[in-house]
Every structure is written in structure tokens, then in C-alpha cells.
Design a protein around this motif. Structure first.
Motif, PDB file in Angstrom:
ATOM      1  N   GLU A 147       0.803  -1.111   0.101  1.00 19.93           N
ATOM      2  CA  GLU A 147      -0.187  -0.113  -0.102  1.00 19.93           C
ATOM      3  C   GLU A 147       0.557   1.272  -0.085  1.00 19.93           C
ATOM      4  O   GLU A 147       0.459   2.442  -0.783  1.00 19.93           O
ATOM      5  N   ASP A 148       1.901   1.292   0.852  1.00 16.15           N
ATOM      6  CA  ASP A 148       2.941   2.392   0.697  1.00 16.15           C
ATOM      7  C   ASP A 148       3.270   2.356  -0.684  1.00 16.15           C
ATOM      8  O   ASP A 148       3.524   3.475  -1.286  1.00 16.15           O
ATOM      9  N   PHE A 149       3.921   1.430  -1.266  1.00 13.09           N
ATOM     10  CA  PHE A 149       4.378   1.321  -2.585  1.00 13.09           C
ATOM     11  C   PHE A 149       3.514   2.107  -3.645  1.00 13.09           C
ATOM     12  O   PHE A 149       3.872   3.045  -4.523  1.00 13.09           O
ATOM     13  N   VAL A 150       2.020   1.635  -3.616  1.00 14.64           N
ATOM     14  CA  VAL A 150       1.049   2.118  -4.387  1.00 14.64           C
ATOM     15  C   VAL A 150       1.073   3.593  -4.492  1.00 14.64           C
ATOM     16  O   VAL A 150       0.880   4.386  -5.284  1.00 14.64           O
ATOM     17  N   ARG A 151       0.972   4.109  -3.214  1.00 17.67           N
ATOM     18  CA  ARG A 151       0.935   5.568  -3.067  1.00 17.67           C
ATOM     19  C   ARG A 151       2.203   6.292  -3.410  1.00 17.67           C
ATOM     20  O   ARG A 151       1.965   7.248  -4.037  1.00 17.67           O
ATOM     21  N   ARG A 152       3.198   5.774  -3.018  1.00 21.85           N
ATOM     22  CA  ARG A 152       4.566   6.485  -3.595  1.00 21.85           C
ATOM     23  C   ARG A 152       4.405   6.425  -4.920  1.00 21.85           C
ATOM     24  O   ARG A 152       4.932   7.568  -5.795  1.00 21.85           O
ATOM     25  N   ARG A 153       4.314   5.513  -5.503  1.00 28.11           N
ATOM     26  CA  ARG A 153       4.428   5.344  -7.264  1.00 28.11           C
ATOM     27  C   ARG A 153       3.312   6.250  -7.869  1.00 28.11           C
ATOM     28  O   ARG A 153       3.452   7.150  -8.646  1.00 28.11           O
ATOM     29  N   HIS A 154       2.082   6.436  -7.093  1.00 31.50           N
ATOM     30  CA  HIS A 154       1.256   7.233  -7.672  1.00 31.50           C
ATOM     31  C   HIS A 154       1.483   8.590  -7.839  1.00 31.50           C
ATOM     32  O   HIS A 154       1.464   9.304  -8.853  1.00 31.50           O
TER      33      HIS A 154
ATOM     34  N   ARG B   5       1.482  11.963 -15.671  1.00 32.11           N
ATOM     35  CA  ARG B   5       0.753  10.838 -16.105  1.00 32.11           C
ATOM     36  C   ARG B   5      -0.705  10.855 -15.899  1.00 32.11           C
ATOM     37  O   ARG B   5      -0.926  11.384 -14.783  1.00 32.11           O
ATOM     38  N   ARG B   6      -1.701  10.418 -16.482  1.00 31.59           N
ATOM     39  CA  ARG B   6      -3.152  10.309 -16.109  1.00 31.59           C
ATOM     40  C   ARG B   6      -3.491   9.249 -15.432  1.00 31.59           C
ATOM     41  O   ARG B   6      -2.746   7.889 -15.310  1.00 31.59           O
ATOM     42  N   ASN B   7      -4.262   9.166 -14.466  1.00 31.39           N
ATOM     43  CA  ASN B   7      -4.687   8.048 -13.488  1.00 31.39           C
ATOM     44  C   ASN B   7      -4.917   6.894 -14.443  1.00 31.39           C
ATOM     45  O   ASN B   7      -4.594   5.611 -13.779  1.00 31.39           O
ATOM     46  N   ASP B   8      -5.647   6.762 -15.158  1.00 26.23           N
ATOM     47  CA  ASP B   8      -5.817   5.549 -15.987  1.00 26.23           C
ATOM     48  C   ASP B   8      -4.710   4.498 -16.540  1.00 26.23           C
ATOM     49  O   ASP B   8      -4.626   3.486 -16.576  1.00 26.23           O
ATOM     50  N   GLU B   9      -3.756   5.598 -16.883  1.00 29.89           N
ATOM     51  CA  GLU B   9      -2.367   4.831 -17.269  1.00 29.89           C
ATOM     52  C   GLU B   9      -1.777   4.429 -15.838  1.00 29.89           C
ATOM     53  O   GLU B   9      -0.970   3.427 -15.893  1.00 29.89           O
TER      54      GLU B   9
ATOM     55  N   GLY C 276      -2.647   1.018 -14.344  1.00 26.47           N
ATOM     56  CA  GLY C 276      -2.232  -0.171 -14.936  1.00 26.47           C
ATOM     57  C   GLY C 276      -0.510  -0.324 -14.692  1.00 26.47           C
ATOM     58  O   GLY C 276      -0.331  -1.547 -14.556  1.00 26.47           O
ATOM     59  N   GLN C 277      -0.098   0.747 -14.935  1.00 25.80           N
ATOM     60  CA  GLN C 277       1.476   0.586 -14.653  1.00 25.80           C
ATOM     61  C   GLN C 277       1.639   0.022 -13.269  1.00 25.80           C
ATOM     62  O   GLN C 277       2.690  -0.819 -13.086  1.00 25.80           O
ATOM     63  N   ILE C 278       0.999   0.841 -12.341  1.00 25.10           N
ATOM     64  CA  ILE C 278       1.166   0.238 -10.758  1.00 25.10           C
ATOM     65  C   ILE C 278       0.980  -1.175 -10.571  1.00 25.10           C
ATOM     66  O   ILE C 278       1.798  -1.851 -10.231  1.00 25.10           O
TER      67      ILE C 278
ATOM     68  N   ILE D  54      -6.547  -0.623  -6.503  1.00 27.82           N
ATOM     69  CA  ILE D  54      -5.371   0.281  -6.460  1.00 27.82           C
ATOM     70  C   ILE D  54      -5.882   1.693  -6.036  1.00 27.82           C
ATOM     71  O   ILE D  54      -5.498   2.584  -5.202  1.00 27.82           O
ATOM     72  N   ARG D  55      -7.221   2.054  -6.874  1.00 30.13           N
ATOM     73  CA  ARG D  55      -7.665   3.582  -6.550  1.00 30.13           C
ATOM     74  C   ARG D  55      -8.154   3.708  -5.033  1.00 30.13           C
ATOM     75  O   ARG D  55      -7.984   4.739  -4.649  1.00 30.13           O
ATOM     76  N   ARG D  56      -8.559   2.610  -4.488  1.00 27.20           N
ATOM     77  CA  ARG D  56      -9.364   2.833  -3.230  1.00 27.20           C
ATOM     78  C   ARG D  56      -8.025   3.034  -2.421  1.00 27.20           C
ATOM     79  O   ARG D  56      -8.161   3.585  -1.216  1.00 27.20           O
TER      80      ARG D  56
END
Length: 90
Positions: free
Chosen positions: A41-48, A56-60, A63-65, A84-86
Motif C-alpha cells: 500500500e505504501d508502494f502504491v501511494r508513493r508510485r502514484h 501521467r493520467r490516472n487510467d495509465e 495499470g502501470q502500478i 489500487i484506486r481505493r
């Protein structure tokens, strides 16, 4: 983080192989362990946040994450794009 004594052999190896002094080698080992210890979860937030800064746009991004998560060293379940969005937005 591991007990300081647990890593003495690794720190000595890094110092020998890189030419760093032991205190620098310890810092490098600690930094690497901290990085590898990052949870999904920390990785997802940091990468986002990092990918948003790159424009970059969220829809892209989602998928990358998702693709990057399966390559990480921590055990992460396969997250759907919705999950991932949540994680990012709660």
C-alpha cells in the motif's frame, strides 16, 4: 529493521566490496532494507504520486502500478485497478 548485530557481516562485505567506510556501508544497507521493506500500500501511494508528478493520467497510472506490483520483492496480492484506486484515495 534487523538488530544491528545481525547485519555486521553484510555491512563488512559492502564496505570491502565498495571501498566505503563501515558507517557509510551501514547507511547503505539500512537504506536498502528500508526500501525493500516497503509494503504494497505504501508502494502504491508513493508510485502514484511519482507518476502524477511526471504528468501521467490516472487510467495509465493504475495499470502501470498493477504491473509493477507483481515485480516487487514483498508479497503483494494481485490488486484490481479498483483496489489500487481505493488504496490511493481511500
Amino acid at each position: 529493521m534487523s538488530d544491528a548485530g545481525d547485519l555486521d557481516d553484510l555491512v563488512a562485505y559492502v564496505a570491502r566490496s565498495s571501498g566505503l567506510d563501515p558507517s557509510q556501508a551501514r547507511r547503505i544497507v539500512d537504506d536498502v532494507l528500508t526500501y525493500l521493506g516497503e509494503g504494497p500500500e505504501d508502494f502504491v501511494r508513493r508510485r502514484h504520486a511519482a507518476l502524477l508528478r511526471l504528468g501521467r493520467r490516472n487510467d495509465e497510472i493504475y495499470g502501470q502500478i498493477a504491473g509493477e506490483l507483481v515485480q516487487r520483492r514483498f508479497p503483494a496480492p494481485p490488486y484490481s485497478l479498483r483496489q489500487i484506486r481505493r488504496i490511493i484515495y481511500g
